[in-house]
Design an enzyme around this catalytic site. Structure first.
Site, PDB file in Angstrom:
ATOM      1  CB  ALA A  94      -0.925   0.001   1.211  1.00 33.55           C
ATOM      2  CE  LYS A  95       5.513   0.457  -3.871  1.00 34.13           C
ATOM      3  NZ  LYS A  95       4.682  -0.673  -4.300  1.00 34.13           N
ATOM      4  NE  ARG A  96      -2.641   3.425   2.563  1.00 28.25           N
ATOM      5  CZ  ARG A  96      -3.147   2.934   1.432  1.00 28.25           C
ATOM      6  NH1 ARG A  96      -2.426   2.903   0.331  1.00 28.25           N
ATOM      7  NH2 ARG A  96      -4.395   2.489   1.386  1.00 28.25           N
TER       8      ARG A  96
ATOM      9  CG  ASP B  98       2.980   1.384  -6.338  1.00 28.64           C
ATOM     10  OD1 ASP B  98       3.846   0.883  -7.072  1.00 28.64           O
ATOM     11  OD2 ASP B  98       2.555   0.825  -5.311  1.00 28.64           O
TER      12      ASP B  98
END
Lengths: 294, 294
Positions: A94-96, B98
């Site tokens: 989720a690359k938070r 992303d």
């Protein structure tokens, strides 16, 4: 058992493959209902049944569930629960990343013991600094989870900032250096750390350099399969342990989740057969390279 | 009308305040049902009714809705729809980022014309490079939306990487430099660009430096109010236009959404009164500084 030990046990048992569950627009077969929240859910549950016992690790990409709104997020939650029941290790992609009090919100969503989107580890972005990673690392310590930090990504744009020189070394190396205390904190009994690094290295030299900088961090290596990296390339940052290369997982999405044979399948049985074949083929390819290269 | 022109029109009409809708754990008053998805939804809808006509811009923080699972995301979607109907400009604070094909998923979720989480602009993280921002910028061009890139954040950890020297200038300045073509692409008729920058400058000099680097980018300035920055500090990167300082929005969350008077309110009418008073006070404080400082 710590996350690191669980992950390395899963790769010891099944091989280093991590199956990406990335339902891109238009890829879910009509067999499952196509590009709808219901289609995502049915497909995801079938994927878990198909890969269970053949791969130990999966990685759903949040964006593709978010694009279906709250219904897509409900499908994601259902898939995550099923993965947990199947004993799969789940890396939530989720690359938070946000300031501390907001990061606590993401921790509650993904890493807390009662998280609505339960997973074993979460990908996070380091741009905002170590204090934004701290809540995730603390939660990982408390709940035996992992934190996967973007270091070197494999897209062309990684040259824009990551690989440029920050006070004498590439930014991504500075990130890895700064993570050393967090890597130490999440070490398991295996000696590996659940502070993982995303290492889309552009070549063997760079991968080995990353390994030298972070000898204990487990790596999440993207780019294998449809994105072009060979098994040997993908394993460049791994090291010999017990007769084969170890040190993380290699992620494949399209080549395993959407192989042409599965996309053309006329029945669920044929689809399942194609997914199993693709999973086994990727695992075999990676294991052969991991054994040969030691 | 372009996003930039809509945003600047909203600040011309109401002032530069952007109201953060950040339902931290434990902050939603019992009047609304407390810390539940239903509580979030009722509170968010009441906030929109209260600030409408007093502020033109709101900024919900995704993490606090995600922590309530898909039900929290459903509440978020309902709040976003209500904000749109109320004519508010919505900056969605989700800090996504992303590779291209995945970024398209986030675009579908937030910026597309039929996005399930409709907003006017989305915060994104630049660490992975320009190609990861491109799908957002393209969608912004197509659908008259904005893209808000993290440049300089206001947390202590921004010193870890952002403010360190990347080939002779702070990383955050390199990010702003690299964004120049995207800033140009999202320019509106007002001359301002909908490629916004998050500029949590640590002082007036730094804010003015950021303005010099990106004269046309609208700024999203965090840190005003409960986080400690004064109105004059927050407006350091703004420039004189038509008799007052302009150039973006100043975000306040706790001081406007959860002032003590609102937290102690015994009735919805009292709560609403407290929110209106806090909104007006912040707007007046910012407008006074914006007028005095020109």
């Amino acid at each position: 058992m710590s996350f690191a030990d669980r992950l390395i046990a899963a790769t010891d048992e099944f091989g280093p493959l991590c199956v990406g569950l990335d339902p891109h627009a238009g890829r879910i077969p009509d067999l499952f209902g196509g590009d709808t929240p219901e289609g995502l859910e049915a497909w995801g549950l079938a994927m878990i049944e198909a890969v269970k016992g053949r791969a130990g690790v999966i990685k759903p990409q949040s964006a593709f569930y978010e694009r279906h709104g709250w219904q897509g997020m409900r499908a994601l939650a259902t898939i995550l629960e099923a993965a947990r029941e199947a004993g799969l290790t789940v890396l939530m992609d989720a690359k938070r990343g946000d300031i501390g009090s907001t990061a606590e919100g993401y921790v509650s969503a993904f890493l807390a013991s009662d998280a609505p989107f339960p997973c074993d580890a979460l990908t996070v972005n380091p741009y905002m600094g170590l204090d934004t990673l701290e809540p995730h690392v603390r939660a990982a310590e408390e709940h035996a989870k992992g934190v996967i930090v973007l270091a070197r990504t494999s897209n062309p744009g990684s040259a824009d900032f990551q690989s440029r020189s920050l006070e004498g070394a590439p930014l991504f190396e500075r990130v890895v250096e700064a993570l050393a205390p967090m890597i130490e904190r999440l070490k398991g009994e295996s000696g590996w750390s659940g502070l993982m690094l995303v290492t889309g290295a552009t070549g063997p030299d760079e991968a080995r350099r990353l390994r030298a900088l972070a000898p204990d961090a487990l790596f999440l290596v993207p780019g294998y399969g449809a994105q072009g990296a060979s098994a040997a390339d993908a394993l460049s940052g791994f090291v010999p342990r017990g007769g084969r290369l170890a040190g993380g997982v290699v992620s494949a999405s399209r080549s395993v989740s959407f192989p042409p044979e599965a996309q053309q399948a006329r029945s669920l049985a044929d689809w399942r057969q194609a997914i199993i074949a693709a999973t086994n083929a990727a695992q075999t390819d990676l294991m052969a390279a991991a054994t040969k290269l030691t």
